[in-house]
Enzyme design. Structure first.
Site, PDB file in Angstrom:
ATOM      1  CB  THR A 112      -3.986   0.470  -7.694  1.00  0.00           C
ATOM      2  OG1 THR A 112      -3.303   0.517  -6.437  1.00  0.00           O
ATOM      3  CG2 THR A 112      -2.981   0.187  -8.784  1.00  0.00           C
ATOM      4  CG  ASN A 124      -9.217   0.900   4.867  1.00  0.00           C
ATOM      5  OD1 ASN A 124      -8.084   0.477   5.111  1.00  0.00           O
ATOM      6  ND2 ASN A 124     -10.232   0.666   5.675  1.00  0.00           N
ATOM      7  CB  ILE A 125      -5.592  -1.692   2.918  1.00  0.00           C
ATOM      8  CG1 ILE A 125      -4.624  -0.981   3.861  1.00  0.00           C
ATOM      9  CG2 ILE A 125      -4.902  -2.819   2.155  1.00  0.00           C
ATOM     10  CD1 ILE A 125      -4.126  -1.844   5.018  1.00  0.00           C
ATOM     11  CD  GLU A 178       0.253   3.132  -1.148  1.00  0.00           C
ATOM     12  OE1 GLU A 178      -0.202   2.029  -1.493  1.00  0.00           O
ATOM     13  OE2 GLU A 178      -0.066   3.666  -0.085  1.00  0.00           O
ATOM     14  NE  ARG A 194      -3.247   4.652   1.918  1.00  0.00           N
ATOM     15  CZ  ARG A 194      -3.171   3.333   1.766  1.00  0.00           C
ATOM     16  NH1 ARG A 194      -2.073   2.762   1.346  1.00  0.00           N
ATOM     17  NH2 ARG A 194      -4.208   2.571   2.065  1.00  0.00           N
ATOM     18  CB  THR A 204     -10.481 -11.646   0.741  1.00  0.00           C
ATOM     19  OG1 THR A 204     -10.626 -11.024   2.015  1.00  0.00           O
ATOM     20  CG2 THR A 204     -10.430 -13.136   0.926  1.00  0.00           C
ATOM     21  CD  GLN A 205     -11.551  -9.268  -6.452  1.00  0.00           C
ATOM     22  OE1 GLN A 205     -12.479  -8.664  -5.918  1.00  0.00           O
ATOM     23  NE2 GLN A 205     -10.981  -8.846  -7.573  1.00  0.00           N
ATOM     24  NE  ARG A 206      -4.354  -5.820  -2.817  1.00  0.00           N
ATOM     25  CZ  ARG A 206      -4.273  -4.590  -2.322  1.00  0.00           C
ATOM     26  NH1 ARG A 206      -4.342  -3.555  -3.127  1.00  0.00           N
ATOM     27  NH2 ARG A 206      -4.143  -4.391  -1.027  1.00  0.00           N
TER      28      ARG A 206
HETATM   29  N1  LIG Z   1     -15.147  -1.020  -7.702  1.00  0.00           N
HETATM   30  C1  LIG Z   1     -14.610  -2.227  -7.537  1.00  0.00           C
HETATM   31  N2  LIG Z   1     -15.395  -3.291  -7.399  1.00  0.00           N
HETATM   32  C2  LIG Z   1     -14.862  -4.534  -7.207  1.00  0.00           C
HETATM   33  N3  LIG Z   1     -13.530  -4.781  -7.128  1.00  0.00           N
HETATM   34  C3  LIG Z   1     -12.695  -3.742  -7.256  1.00  0.00           C
HETATM   35  C4  LIG Z   1     -13.176  -2.409  -7.454  1.00  0.00           C
HETATM   36  N4  LIG Z   1     -12.111  -1.573  -7.538  1.00  0.00           N
HETATM   37  C5  LIG Z   1     -11.020  -2.349  -7.388  1.00  0.00           C
HETATM   38  N5  LIG Z   1     -11.360  -3.646  -7.234  1.00  0.00           N
HETATM   39  C6  LIG Z   1     -10.467  -4.792  -7.006  1.00  0.00           C
HETATM   40  O1  LIG Z   1     -10.154  -4.748  -5.610  1.00  0.00           O
HETATM   41  C7  LIG Z   1      -8.772  -5.037  -5.398  1.00  0.00           C
HETATM   42  C8  LIG Z   1      -8.116  -3.824  -4.733  1.00  0.00           C
HETATM   43  O2  LIG Z   1      -8.148  -2.723  -5.644  1.00  0.00           O
HETATM   44  P1  LIG Z   1      -6.910  -1.730  -5.768  1.00  0.00           P
HETATM   45  O3  LIG Z   1      -7.244  -0.765  -6.842  1.00  0.00           O
HETATM   46  O4  LIG Z   1      -5.649  -2.504  -5.882  1.00  0.00           O
HETATM   47  O5  LIG Z   1      -7.003  -1.025  -4.331  1.00  0.00           O
HETATM   48  P2  LIG Z   1      -5.920  -0.146  -3.557  1.00  0.00           P
HETATM   49  O6  LIG Z   1      -4.950   0.376  -4.565  1.00  0.00           O
HETATM   50  O7  LIG Z   1      -6.720   0.928  -2.899  1.00  0.00           O
HETATM   51  O8  LIG Z   1      -5.290  -1.058  -2.558  1.00  0.00           O
HETATM   52  C9  LIG Z   1      -8.198  -5.377  -6.759  1.00  0.00           C
HETATM   53  O9  LIG Z   1      -8.237  -6.779  -6.903  1.00  0.00           O
HETATM   54  C10 LIG Z   1      -9.141  -4.682  -7.745  1.00  0.00           C
HETATM   55  O10 LIG Z   1      -9.183  -5.348  -8.978  1.00  0.00           O
HETATM   56  C1  LIG Z   2       1.206   3.968   3.278  1.00  0.00           C
HETATM   57  C2  LIG Z   2       1.403   2.738   4.106  1.00  0.00           C
HETATM   58  C3  LIG Z   2       0.964   1.507   3.666  1.00  0.00           C
HETATM   59  N1  LIG Z   2       1.130   0.411   4.444  1.00  0.00           N
HETATM   60  C4  LIG Z   2       0.688  -0.906   3.940  1.00  0.00           C
HETATM   61  C5  LIG Z   2      -0.797  -1.090   3.906  1.00  0.00           C
HETATM   62  C6  LIG Z   2      -0.976  -2.062   2.763  1.00  0.00           C
HETATM   63  O1  LIG Z   2      -0.711  -3.376   3.226  1.00  0.00           O
HETATM   64  C7  LIG Z   2       0.103  -1.625   1.789  1.00  0.00           C
HETATM   65  C8  LIG Z   2      -0.391  -0.616   0.805  1.00  0.00           C
HETATM   66  O2  LIG Z   2      -1.340  -1.184   0.001  1.00  0.00           O
HETATM   67  P1  LIG Z   2      -2.636  -0.416  -0.560  1.00  0.00           P
HETATM   68  O3  LIG Z   2      -3.385  -1.511  -1.193  1.00  0.00           O
HETATM   69  O4  LIG Z   2      -2.119   0.573  -1.534  1.00  0.00           O
HETATM   70  O5  LIG Z   2      -3.366   0.235   0.554  1.00  0.00           O
HETATM   71  O6  LIG Z   2       1.108  -1.028   2.591  1.00  0.00           O
HETATM   72  C9  LIG Z   2       1.727   0.508   5.671  1.00  0.00           C
HETATM   73  O7  LIG Z   2       1.843  -0.494   6.406  1.00  0.00           O
HETATM   74  N2  LIG Z   2       2.193   1.704   6.093  1.00  0.00           N
HETATM   75  C10 LIG Z   2       2.034   2.833   5.359  1.00  0.00           C
HETATM   76  O8  LIG Z   2       2.460   3.947   5.794  1.00  0.00           O
END
Ligand SMILES: Nc1ncnc2c1ncn2[C@@H]1O[C@H](COP(=O)(O)OP(=O)(O)O)[C@@H](O)[C@H]1O
Ligand SMILES: Cc1cn([C@H]2C[C@H](O)[C@@H](COP(=O)(O)O)O2)c(=O)[nH]c1=O
Length: 221
Positions: free
Chosen positions: A25, A19-20, A42, A95, A155-157
């Site tokens: 990452t 999920n998002i 991504e 993804r 929300t934190q990001r």
């Molecule tokens: N295990 C974890 N616990 C708390 N925060 C996390 C954890 N893994 C990632 N985060 C934080 O959550 C946010 C989203 O993580 P990210 O790796 O960017 O997710 P994604 O790539 O799936 O969107 C970032 O601010 C990251 O620092």
């Molecule tokens: C693949 C894909 C992604 N998105 C959107 C969803 C999120 O807002 C970002 C990707 O961020 P993530 O933290 O890596 O999940 O892109 C979308 O709207 N459509 C897609 O196909």
């Protein structure tokens, strides 16, 4: 006509799905320190800026108008990632072209935010690509979280475009992922799935990645 993808280059392809804000990452960053492994994040920066336009922001503002625009570009950039020349024997990619279609396009369509004609055009493109181009994925690693955890991390990001995302959106994306990768009742799953529970804090997650390292990279040997 069939063009070779990663397999044609003799490599092993792993896709990290979830999920998002599930932690994809962060997971990739961790594995990027592994030798003989390349990491492809991504191309979100491209989705936020194509020749000065931000299709990601436009889609969140008005999905009916801009969903096709964003998803066409996501499909192109994902294909480009899949087909890029490998720089190491193992590739870990965030993804895939599959989740872009099966999760995000599907969500726009099912929620009534993508007109049928837009969905038909994207689907024909996707079907053509996947039947004519070899896009092999050898393993899917699914970071399984609750929507609530993702909501807190999102929300934190604090990514500007995503400030409008409500918890319900993450719940729908979660269900689409579960139906695809866990219940395996919606779309064909292109590779074996390794599920990693991902609600834990960072330290526990890194520990789990170490525990699963063998299983994740084993198939490449
Ligand atoms: N295990 C974890 N616990 C708390 N925060 C996390 C954890 N893994 C990632 N985060 C934080 O959550 C946010 C989203 O993580 P990210 O790796 O960017 O997710 P994604 O790539 O799936 O969107 C970032 O601010 C990251 O620092
Ligand atoms: C693949 C894909 C992604 N998105 C959107 C969803 C999120 O807002 C970002 C990707 O961020 P993530 O933290 O890596 O999940 O892109 C979308 O709207 N459509 C897609 O196909």
């Amino acid at each position: 006509m069939c063009f070779p993808g990663v397999e044609g280059q003799g490599g092993f392809g792993i896709c990290i799905e979830g999920n998002i804000a599930s932690g994809k990452t962060t997971c990739l960053e961790y594995f990027s320190k592994t030798s003989n492994l390349e990491v492809l994040t991504e191309p979100v920066s491209k989705w936020r800026n194509i020749q000065g336009h931000n299709p990601l922001a436009l889609m969140y503002q008005d999905p009916v108008r801009w969903g096709l625009t964003l998803q066409t570009y996501v499909q192109l950039t994902m294909l480009d990632r899949h087909l890029s020349t490998m720089s190491a024997p193992v590739r870990m990619m965030e993804r895939s072209i599959y989740s872009a279609k099966y999760i995000f396009v599907e969500n726009l369509y099912r929620s009534g935010k993508m007109p049928e004609v837009d969905f038909a055009v994207l689907s024909e493109w996707f079907d053509w690509i996947t039947s004519n181009i070899d896009i092999p994925v050898d393993l899917i690693v699914y970071l399984q979280t609750t929507p609530q955890t993702c909501y807190e991390r999102l929300t934190q990001r604090c990514r500007e475009e995503e400030k409008v995302i409500p918890l319900e959106y993450l719940e729908t994306i979660h269900q689409l992922y579960e139906d695809w990768l866990i219940n395996q009742m919606s779309f064909k799953v292109p590779a074996p799935v390794l599920v990693i529970p991902a609600n834990h804090d960072l330290q526990k997650m890194l520990h789990q990645y170490e525990e699963h390292r063998g299983k994740i990279l084993m198939g490449s040997k």
